[in-house]
Design a protein around this motif. Structure first.
Motif, PDB file in Angstrom:
ATOM      1  N   UNK A   1       0.799  -1.369  -0.045  1.00 41.10           N
ATOM      2  CA  UNK A   1      -0.060  -0.062   0.116  1.00 41.10           C
ATOM      3  C   UNK A   1       0.884   1.424   0.003  1.00 41.10           C
ATOM      4  N   UNK A   2       2.171   1.158   0.167  1.00 38.00           N
ATOM      5  CA  UNK A   2       2.912   2.455   0.502  1.00 38.00           C
ATOM      6  C   UNK A   2       3.812   2.497  -0.837  1.00 38.00           C
ATOM      7  N   UNK A   3       3.627   1.451  -1.839  1.00 40.12           N
ATOM      8  CA  UNK A   3       4.616   1.806  -3.001  1.00 40.12           C
ATOM      9  C   UNK A   3       4.581   3.021  -3.708  1.00 40.12           C
ATOM     10  N   UNK A   4       3.721   3.910  -3.602  1.00 40.62           N
ATOM     11  CA  UNK A   4       3.339   5.187  -4.340  1.00 40.62           C
ATOM     12  C   UNK A   4       4.359   6.265  -3.670  1.00 40.62           C
ATOM     13  N   UNK A   5       4.777   5.924  -2.376  1.00 42.66           N
ATOM     14  CA  UNK A   5       5.508   6.793  -1.580  1.00 42.66           C
ATOM     15  C   UNK A   5       6.882   6.582  -1.065  1.00 42.66           C
ATOM     16  N   UNK A   6       6.946   5.057  -1.191  1.00 43.38           N
ATOM     17  CA  UNK A   6       8.523   4.622  -0.893  1.00 43.38           C
ATOM     18  C   UNK A   6       9.060   3.690  -1.922  1.00 43.38           C
ATOM     19  N   UNK A   7      10.335   4.131  -2.327  1.00 42.13           N
ATOM     20  CA  UNK A   7      11.015   3.345  -3.675  1.00 42.13           C
ATOM     21  C   UNK A   7      10.729   1.681  -3.413  1.00 42.13           C
TER      22      UNK A   7
ATOM     23  N   UNK B   1      -6.091   4.990  -5.577  1.00 42.18           N
ATOM     24  CA  UNK B   1      -7.522   4.065  -5.660  1.00 42.18           C
ATOM     25  C   UNK B   1      -7.093   2.739  -6.330  1.00 42.18           C
ATOM     26  N   UNK B   2      -5.785   2.887  -6.917  1.00 42.39           N
ATOM     27  CA  UNK B   2      -5.329   1.730  -7.841  1.00 42.39           C
ATOM     28  C   UNK B   2      -4.677   0.821  -6.863  1.00 42.39           C
ATOM     29  N   UNK B   3      -3.779   1.172  -5.966  1.00 45.65           N
ATOM     30  CA  UNK B   3      -3.517   0.348  -4.765  1.00 45.65           C
ATOM     31  C   UNK B   3      -4.597  -0.304  -4.179  1.00 45.65           C
TER      32      UNK B   3
ATOM     33  N   UNK C   1      -0.708  -2.026 -15.006  1.00 47.55           N
ATOM     34  CA  UNK C   1      -0.378  -0.715 -14.559  1.00 47.55           C
ATOM     35  C   UNK C   1      -1.566   0.062 -14.271  1.00 47.55           C
ATOM     36  N   UNK C   2      -1.532   1.247 -13.783  1.00 45.42           N
ATOM     37  CA  UNK C   2      -2.605   1.887 -13.257  1.00 45.42           C
ATOM     38  C   UNK C   2      -3.563   2.257 -14.420  1.00 45.42           C
ATOM     39  N   UNK C   3      -3.256   2.535 -15.511  1.00 44.87           N
ATOM     40  CA  UNK C   3      -4.097   2.805 -16.771  1.00 44.87           C
ATOM     41  C   UNK C   3      -4.086   1.631 -17.386  1.00 44.87           C
ATOM     42  N   UNK C   4      -3.688   0.429 -17.135  1.00 46.82           N
ATOM     43  CA  UNK C   4      -3.932  -0.704 -18.245  1.00 46.82           C
ATOM     44  C   UNK C   4      -4.022  -2.233 -17.240  1.00 46.82           C
ATOM     45  N   UNK C   5      -5.339  -2.630 -17.205  1.00 54.31           N
ATOM     46  CA  UNK C   5      -5.562  -3.589 -16.338  1.00 54.31           C
ATOM     47  C   UNK C   5      -6.302  -4.608 -16.945  1.00 54.31           C
ATOM     48  N   UNK C   6      -6.066  -4.660 -18.383  1.00 56.38           N
ATOM     49  CA  UNK C   6      -6.885  -5.512 -19.453  1.00 56.38           C
ATOM     50  C   UNK C   6      -6.421  -6.878 -19.061  1.00 56.38           C
ATOM     51  N   UNK C   7      -5.167  -7.230 -18.829  1.00 59.85           N
ATOM     52  CA  UNK C   7      -4.983  -8.609 -18.843  1.00 59.85           C
ATOM     53  C   UNK C   7      -5.549  -9.196 -17.377  1.00 59.85           C
TER      54      UNK C   7
ATOM     55  N   UNK D   1     -14.077  -2.997 -13.644  1.00 57.33           N
ATOM     56  CA  UNK D   1     -14.683  -2.111 -14.255  1.00 57.33           C
ATOM     57  C   UNK D   1     -15.215  -0.969 -14.005  1.00 57.33           C
ATOM     58  N   UNK D   2     -15.633  -1.162 -12.620  1.00 58.07           N
ATOM     59  CA  UNK D   2     -16.410   0.182 -11.769  1.00 58.07           C
ATOM     60  C   UNK D   2     -15.166   1.054 -11.553  1.00 58.07           C
ATOM     61  N   UNK D   3     -14.075   0.565 -11.327  1.00 57.00           N
ATOM     62  CA  UNK D   3     -12.835   1.692 -11.053  1.00 57.00           C
ATOM     63  C   UNK D   3     -12.365   2.314 -12.060  1.00 57.00           C
ATOM     64  N   UNK D   4     -12.486   1.713 -13.443  1.00 58.66           N
ATOM     65  CA  UNK D   4     -12.148   2.284 -14.624  1.00 58.66           C
ATOM     66  C   UNK D   4     -13.077   3.398 -15.212  1.00 58.66           C
ATOM     67  N   UNK D   5     -14.447   2.975 -14.975  1.00 57.97           N
ATOM     68  CA  UNK D   5     -15.479   3.833 -15.160  1.00 57.97           C
ATOM     69  C   UNK D   5     -15.319   5.241 -14.256  1.00 57.97           C
ATOM     70  N   UNK D   6     -14.854   5.025 -13.207  1.00 58.17           N
ATOM     71  CA  UNK D   6     -14.767   5.891 -12.193  1.00 58.17           C
ATOM     72  C   UNK D   6     -13.693   6.865 -12.465  1.00 58.17           C
TER      73      UNK D   6
END
Length: 457
Positions: free
Chosen positions: A27-33, A100-102, A153-159, A176-181
């Motif tokens: 959950x902290x990956x966006x803040x710590x390398x 929201x992605x995490x 990745x955050x903008x590609x969850x197709x697979x 689907x709901x996440x992508x719509x939002x």
């Protein structure tokens, strides 16, 4: 820091188990390398890193509260931090620091059964090595490997959707709901530019082309456009490492960016810790009335690090990460530019026989950058590619910075964008012979639009 605060962190760390630590790290990956998190194997070390990153402190416990809330340790949230589930739900509206992605990926990992995870591993056999698909690999570990390999990745969850559709269509619907939002948020935040319509729409020309491209250009409407921060290390504690010629680089940058209507500030001869503190300070400023942020760093260093005048290093990734959308929200969606004059190794580019452009003895710097955070709206221009030297004249300044300033003065009035200008710089520097060697600069960019600097009329 207070004894009470350390006691609090100790008690929380003692109450956490291995699986919960893995969740907190994810959950902290966006803040710590990532590489720093990978080295953490017990909760105390994790909380220490959050302190180092200024994510938590004696008077700043919001991120820790959010993490405990996300992993459902409401008991610790209540007993140790004095917050209830209901209070956190109210506080998190509009303030959440976990993306929201995490949140989505962690929620999916929680919802999947052991059998589901085995199914995911089976369907990933062609995408991930067998060593990453062992029986004891958790879903969070699989997500990490999928991210590392570019599968999600955050903008590609197709697979991921394709995989889940086969046996857990209910969870696929959450994506689907996440992508719509996400699409709704983008449409609300989209900037719309007025487009002039020609009486003769078939006409083409400079004005028509400019209007057509205008929506793809970052806005430059404020004066000043932003800060141009220069961190310039000249005099080192060990005089052998003094960087003669770097003062000329600083003067050239100040001349160009004052002309381009930036608030230009230069800091000289900073220790390693002070480099980070200065960058952090500027990331915390209010940039709402500014269009852009530009930072030049001139120093020695070593792999992935910049050296202070005290020979102490700071990670370049840590510096750039201060300006992600999460860590610097007032610059979210605005361009952040980092220009680094430094070597990335000790190898010399071989040279062919061409006329020398040098006007005096050359020196080399040493400081590399091999990766940047995968965040939007960031551009990094580097003096050289990995493993190679870059050159600086003791009399006239560095080859790269002087060429950049010359090209900006020439091409900004022609409304060329920064990436085009940097490409011209690459070409100009690559053509020069530098004491029998060559130099090849590098551009790394996640800019989403063209960055065109407005020239005052």
């Amino acid at each position: 820091m207070s004894t009470e605060f350390h006691k609090l962190l100790f008690e929380i760390s003692e109450a956490l188990v291995t699986e919960e630590l893995a969740a907190l790290k994810f959950l902290s990956l966006d803040h710590v390398p990532r590489r720093k998190l990978e080295a953490i194997h017990e909760p105390k070390a994790f909380l220490e890193v959050l302190q180092e990153k200024d994510m938590i402190g004696a008077g700043n416990l919001f991120f820790l509260k959010e993490l405990l809330y996300r992993i459902h340790r409401i008991d610790l949230l209540t007993a140790q931090l004095g917050s209830s589930r209901e209070e956190m739900e109210r506080e998190l509206r509009g303030r959440a620091q976990v993306s929201p992605y995490r949140q989505l990926l962690y929620g999916i990992a929680e919802d999947l059964t052991s059998e589901d995870v085995r199914s995911v591993k089976f369907l990933l056999q062609k995408q991930l090595p067998k060593t990453k698909l062992q029986e004891n690999a958790s879903m969070l570990q699989l997500f990490l490997e999928m991210e590392i390999n570019g599968i999600i990745k955050e903008d590609n969850l197709t697979m991921l959707k394709d995989i889940l559709q086969r046996f857990r269509a209910d969870i696929k619907k959450k994506i689907d709901a996440y992508e719509e939002k996400k699409r709704e948020n983008y449409s609300r935040e989209e900037v719309r530019y007025p487009v002039s319509v020609s009486v003769h729409p078939e006409e083409k020309g400079a004005e028509g082309e400019t209007a057509k491209q205008h929506g793809k250009i970052y806005k430059m409407k404020n004066i000043p456009h932003g800060y141009c921060l220069i961190l310039n290390n000249h005099i080192f504690r060990n005089p052998r490492y003094n960087r003669e010629g770097t003062l000329q680089d600083g003067e050239a940058v100040k001349r160009v960016f004052k002309w381009l209507q930036f608030e230009t500030i230069e800091y000289m001869d900073l220790e390693g810790k002070k480099i980070y503190e200065t960058i952090k300070e500027y990331s915390k400023k209010d940039h709402r009335n500014m269009d852009c942020f530009v930072c030049f760093i001139f120093s020695h260093g070593e792999k992935d690090k910049i050296k202070g005048v005290d020979d102490e290093c700071v990670n370049i990734e840590d510096l750039v990460s201060c300006f992600t959308g999460t860590n610097c929200p007032s610059l979210a969606g605005k361009p952040k530019v980092f220009i680094i004059q430094a070597c990335q190794g000790s190898v010399r580019h071989p040279s062919v026989a061409v006329e020398s452009d040098c006007s005096g003895p050359l020196e080399v710097d040493a400081s590399p950058l091999t990766s940047i955070p995968d965040k939007a709206d960031i551009l990094i221009g580097m003096a050289t590619v990995e493993d190679y030297l870059s050159y600086r004249s003791r009399k006239t300044g560095s080859v790269y910075i002087q060429s950049l300033c010359e090209k900006m003065e020439l091409l900004c009035p022609q409304r060329e964008d920064l990436q085009t200008i940097l490409t011209e710089v690459n070409n100009a520097v690559a053509k020069r012979e530098l004491e029998g060697s060559k130099q090849m600069p590098k551009i790394t960019s996640t800019l989403l639009k063209k960055l065109v600097f407005e020239v005052p009329q």
